[in-house]
Scaffold this active site. Structure first.
Site, PDB file in Angstrom:
ATOM      1  N   ASP A   1      71.301 -21.202  68.181  1.00 63.73           N
ATOM      2  CA  ASP A   1      72.264 -20.482  67.337  1.00 63.73           C
ATOM      3  C   ASP A   1      72.944 -21.461  66.377  1.00 63.73           C
ATOM      4  O   ASP A   1      73.510 -21.040  65.365  1.00 63.73           O
ATOM      5  CB  ASP A   1      73.353 -19.855  68.225  1.00 63.73           C
TER       6      ASP A   1
ATOM      7  N   LYS B   1      65.605  -9.309  67.954  1.00 61.23           N
ATOM      8  CA  LYS B   1      65.205 -10.707  68.165  1.00 61.23           C
ATOM      9  C   LYS B   1      63.953 -10.771  69.056  1.00 61.23           C
ATOM     10  O   LYS B   1      62.998 -11.485  68.755  1.00 61.23           O
ATOM     11  CB  LYS B   1      66.363 -11.501  68.779  1.00 61.23           C
TER      12      LYS B   1
ATOM     13  N   GLN C   1      74.410 -14.240  73.764  1.00 60.40           N
ATOM     14  CA  GLN C   1      74.731 -13.256  72.726  1.00 60.40           C
ATOM     15  C   GLN C   1      76.240 -12.990  72.699  1.00 60.40           C
ATOM     16  O   GLN C   1      76.852 -12.724  73.733  1.00 60.40           O
ATOM     17  CB  GLN C   1      73.947 -11.957  72.998  1.00 60.40           C
TER      18      GLN C   1
END
Ligand code: NAD
Length: 284
Positions: A117, A48, A92
């Site tokens: 997200d 990412k 995460q």
């Protein structure tokens, strides 16, 4: 029949190329919060951050110790919510054991405007409404839809069968495909006679998290197969399908790695750009 390899790296490159000038103009900033040292998370975060750097997106990796408490993590989330320089952020997953059961509470604490997200109820609810409200959709389903679009694979009127009903992949993907006029069947761990379902798919999406679950006898000739799973077996990566066997039978298939993974990363960055546009009142 020639089988088309759905190259997620190429499709992701095209999306990142599209985002680059927008990043230059809008200057969004993405923040990753990592708790602990889960090796798979480390690798996902590296990808990412690398993609952010490639398109010039400002980013920050906040790495906090494994024993960070719930209160400390919520305090970090609160700070990021209130920092006007932070466009979007995510924590995460998976979290260390002592925090895992609090995951819904942590997701709930993220400002929906910064929830890149797309896991929070507000952004999932918008996906539910229609295609026009998919501002911050979850990155993996969004990446799958974009991959199909990139390869001009029609979805309307097709029978899409999804194996897996998680809140982050299977369920939102079912809604996004319905939004595009597919007929959708969702299978899960309690589905009886899975093969009878998967054999009816024009488009089969395997997202069960079970290595090589989908064998060649479970797909119909000429189907399109999207493999979301990712597993390491004896040092080699594989997905939820028996790729080599399916390849001889289907019309198109994603490789693992290099299929859905890069599209997930690119879609996350796309969400950060979209979040910035929304925060600035720009309608894209
Ligand atoms: P999950 O464990 O949350 O959900 C798995 C789903 O599959 C569940 O709904 C379960 O009912 C169903 N399932 C499990 N075994 C089954 C079986 N034998 N038959 C039918 N259904 C079954 O997993 P998830 O987070 O949705 O992820 C699925 C897989 O995709 C994992 O391998 C994960 O690592 C991978 N993943 C990859 C990406 C990517 O970017 N490539 C992103 C997210 C997840």
């Amino acid at each position: 029949m020639e089988t088309l390899l759905l190259d997620g790296k190429k499709a992701a490159e095209a999306l990142l190329d599209f985002l680059k000038p927008l990043v230059e103009t809008l200057d969004p900033k993405l923040v990753v919060v990592q708790v602990g040292d889960d090796p798979a998370s480390e690798s996902y975060i590296r990808q990412k951050v690398k993609s952010c750097t490639e398109i010039g997106m400002r980013n920050e990796h906040m790495h906090v110790p494994k024993d960070t408490s719930l209160d400390q993590l919520l305090e970090i989330v609160g700070r990021l919510n209130n920092d006007p320089d932070v466009t979007g952020f995510f924590v995460q997953l998976p979290l260390p054991e002592h925090l895992e059961r609090h995951t819904p509470q942590i997701i709930r604490a993220i400002d929906p405007k910064k929830d890149i997200d797309g896991f929070g109820a507000y952004n999932l609810g918008k996906v539910f409404l229609s295609k026009d409200f998919e501002d911050l959709p979850p990155a993996t389903p969004s990446g799958i839809v974009r991959l199909l679009e990139h390869y001009k694979i029609p979805v309307a009127g097709k029978h899409a069968v999804i194996v897996g009903r998680s809140n982050t992949v299977g369920k939102p993907l079912a809604i996004m495909l319905l939004n595009r006029d597919a007929t959708v069947t969702v299978c899960h761990s309690k589905t009886k006679n899975l093969g009878d379902m998967t054999r009816k798919a024009d488009i089969l999406i395997a997202a069960a998290g079970k290595a090589k679950l989908i064998t060649a006898d479970m797909v119909q000739q000429g189907a399109v197969v999207i493999d979301v799973g990712i597993h390491r077996i004896d040092g080699a990566l594989c997905g939820d399908t028996d790729f080599e066997a399916l390849r001889k039978k289907v019309s198109a298939i994603t490789p693992v790695p290099g299929g859905v993974g890069p599209m997930t990363v690119a879609s996350l960055l796309r969400n950060c750009v979209r979040a910035k546009e929304r925060q600035m009142g720009i309608d894209s």
